[in-house]
Structures are given as C-alpha cells and as structure tokens.
Design an enzyme around this catalytic site. Structure first.
Site, PDB file in Angstrom:
ATOM      1  N   ILE A  42       0.839  -1.196   0.000  1.00  0.00           N
ATOM      2  CA  ILE A  42       0.000   0.000   0.000  1.00  0.00           C
ATOM      3  C   ILE A  42       0.874   1.247   0.000  1.00  0.00           C
ATOM      4  O   ILE A  42       1.965   1.260   0.573  1.00  0.00           O
ATOM      5  CB  ILE A  42      -0.957  -0.009   1.226  1.00  0.00           C
ATOM      6  CG1 ILE A  42      -1.886   1.211   1.218  1.00  0.00           C
ATOM      7  CG2 ILE A  42      -0.209  -0.125   2.537  1.00  0.00           C
ATOM      8  CD1 ILE A  42      -3.012   1.144   2.251  1.00  0.00           C
ATOM      9  N   CYS A  43       0.405   2.276  -0.682  1.00  0.00           N
ATOM     10  CA  CYS A  43       1.069   3.573  -0.708  1.00  0.00           C
ATOM     11  C   CYS A  43       2.514   3.438  -1.195  1.00  0.00           C
ATOM     12  O   CYS A  43       2.774   2.890  -2.260  1.00  0.00           O
ATOM     13  CB  CYS A  43       0.994   4.210   0.678  1.00  0.00           C
ATOM     14  SG  CYS A  43       1.373   5.983   0.709  1.00  0.00           S
ATOM     15  N   GLY A  44       3.483   3.892  -0.421  1.00  0.00           N
ATOM     16  CA  GLY A  44       4.877   3.858  -0.848  1.00  0.00           C
ATOM     17  C   GLY A  44       5.406   2.473  -1.133  1.00  0.00           C
ATOM     18  O   GLY A  44       6.321   2.300  -1.944  1.00  0.00           O
ATOM     19  N   THR A  74       3.984   0.224  -2.777  1.00  0.00           N
ATOM     20  CA  THR A  74       3.736  -0.128  -4.171  1.00  0.00           C
ATOM     21  C   THR A  74       4.902   0.316  -5.042  1.00  0.00           C
ATOM     22  O   THR A  74       5.224  -0.329  -6.038  1.00  0.00           O
ATOM     23  CB  THR A  74       2.433   0.508  -4.701  1.00  0.00           C
ATOM     24  OG1 THR A  74       2.531   1.939  -4.630  1.00  0.00           O
ATOM     25  CG2 THR A  74       1.236   0.052  -3.885  1.00  0.00           C
TER      26      THR A  74
END
Length: 213
Positions: A104-106, A108
């Site tokens: 999730i978020c960073g 990825t």
C-alpha cells in the site's frame, strides 16, 4: 496457526496496517487459533512509525517462514525509493509460493522497483508516482481503491479500508461477504449497510461454531 506478516520499518504509516491488525484480532476472538499478526523487521531493532510509535519486530525478514505465512503485508513509508532489498526478495518468493502479498502507498513503489507490477493489474497513489520507479507496467494501472491480481494486492495510502478488506479475504481471515460488508459500512454508514454487516457478522460466528469459518 498461520502468520499475517507485516513488515516493520521506520516511518511505516500507522493507519495503513492498523485496520488489519484490529480485524485479525477481532476474527480470532470469534474463532481462535487460526491467525496471528507477526511484525518482521530488517533487524530486531525497534522501529519508529510515522505516528511516533515504537514497534519491536518479533522476528526478522531473514527468519520468515513462508510455509507458515497467510500473507505478507508491506505498509507505506518514506523510504521505499531505495533499499529494502531483503524484504523485496521475500516478496518475490512469497508471490512465487502463492502467499498473498499486499503493498500500500509507498510500498507499491518498492514492489514496482522489484518488477512485481510489470505484468499484473494494480493501483497506487497515482500513475505518475509509480512511473518514477522505472517499472514497465504503467499500461496496467487501474484507478480503483484497491486491486488484487496475480496474488498481489495494491492500494493508495488513502484507502486502507479497501486494502484491508482485500487482504482479509486473500489470507482467508474473513469470507468475502463479511469483508465486503465491513468495507461498505466504512465507506457509507447507512442503516442498510449496518444491517448487512450485522447479518454477515452473525453468519460468520455461526459458521465458526459449526467448524467452517
């Protein structure tokens, strides 16, 4: 008992994994002995989350046993632009072994750097964000809250609830109907959504009493 492994790292975003830890514990209170959350760090040294909490990893990435893993979850943070080679290698092995991977978020960005998003549909914070990783999967980017494909779940850092719902189903913690009802109730707390959530909750409890969660 299977482990939901969460990667512990400095600046890990608290809200991106907190729903997951809470829902796993909640499911275990209804039907114990199936899953537990296990924080794994690059070392056993305590890390400091983005919210300032100190978390001491219970194991290290090198010691993780994928045979006992129900899922590997990589929260976002401020350091995914480089490094984290050991956990990214673990992530590749998890996908190869059929262990659900969540980023999730960073995070990825991290798995994009590792080539894990080159050939599967995915999402993130924004296409331009992932393009900076140099990956070759931009044509497969989807503008959705969370995407699960090829054993990998991705989401924007602004969508921790849909991300958690996808992981709960992929790992086998909750049935899809229950996880989706929880997701919909969080998205829109209407009476109809609440009643469906209660119905799914009761069905889950009844199923576990019969031995079929």
């Amino acid at each position: 008992m299977k482990n939901i492994i969460i990667y512990a790292m400095d600046t890990m975003a608290d809200w991106e994994y907190a729903y997951l830890t809470t829902e796993v514990v909640g499911a275990e209170s209804v039907h114990p002995g199936r899953f537990r959350v296990l924080f794994a760090g690059a070392t056993a040294t305590p890390v400091r989350t983005l919210g300032g909490l100190s978390i001491t990893p219970e194991t290290t990435v090198a010691e993780v046993d994928l045979d006992s893993a129900a899922a590997l979850v990589l929260p976002g943070g401020q350091t995914w632009g480089e490094g984290h080679d050991e956990v990214l290698s673990l992530a590749k092995r998890a996908v190869e072994a059929g262990v659900p991977l969540g980023a999730i978020c960073g995070a990825t960005f991290g798995i994009a750097r590792a080539g894990l998003l080159d050939a599967i549909p995915h999402t993130s914070n924004d296409p331009s964000f992932l393009e900076q990783s140099g990956y070759s999967g931009s044509s497969l980017y989807e503008f959705r809250e969370a995407v699960t494909a090829g054993g990998v779940t991705t989401a924007s850092g602004l969508r921790p609830v849909p991300f958690t719902a996808e992981i709960l189903v992929a790992a086998g913690v909750l049935p899809a109907g229950y996880a989706n009802a929880w997701r919909e109730l969080n998205a829109s707390p209407t009476l109809a959504n609440y009643e469906e959530y209660v119905r799914q909750s009761k069905a889950f409890a009844a199923a576990t009493r019969r031995g079929h969660p």
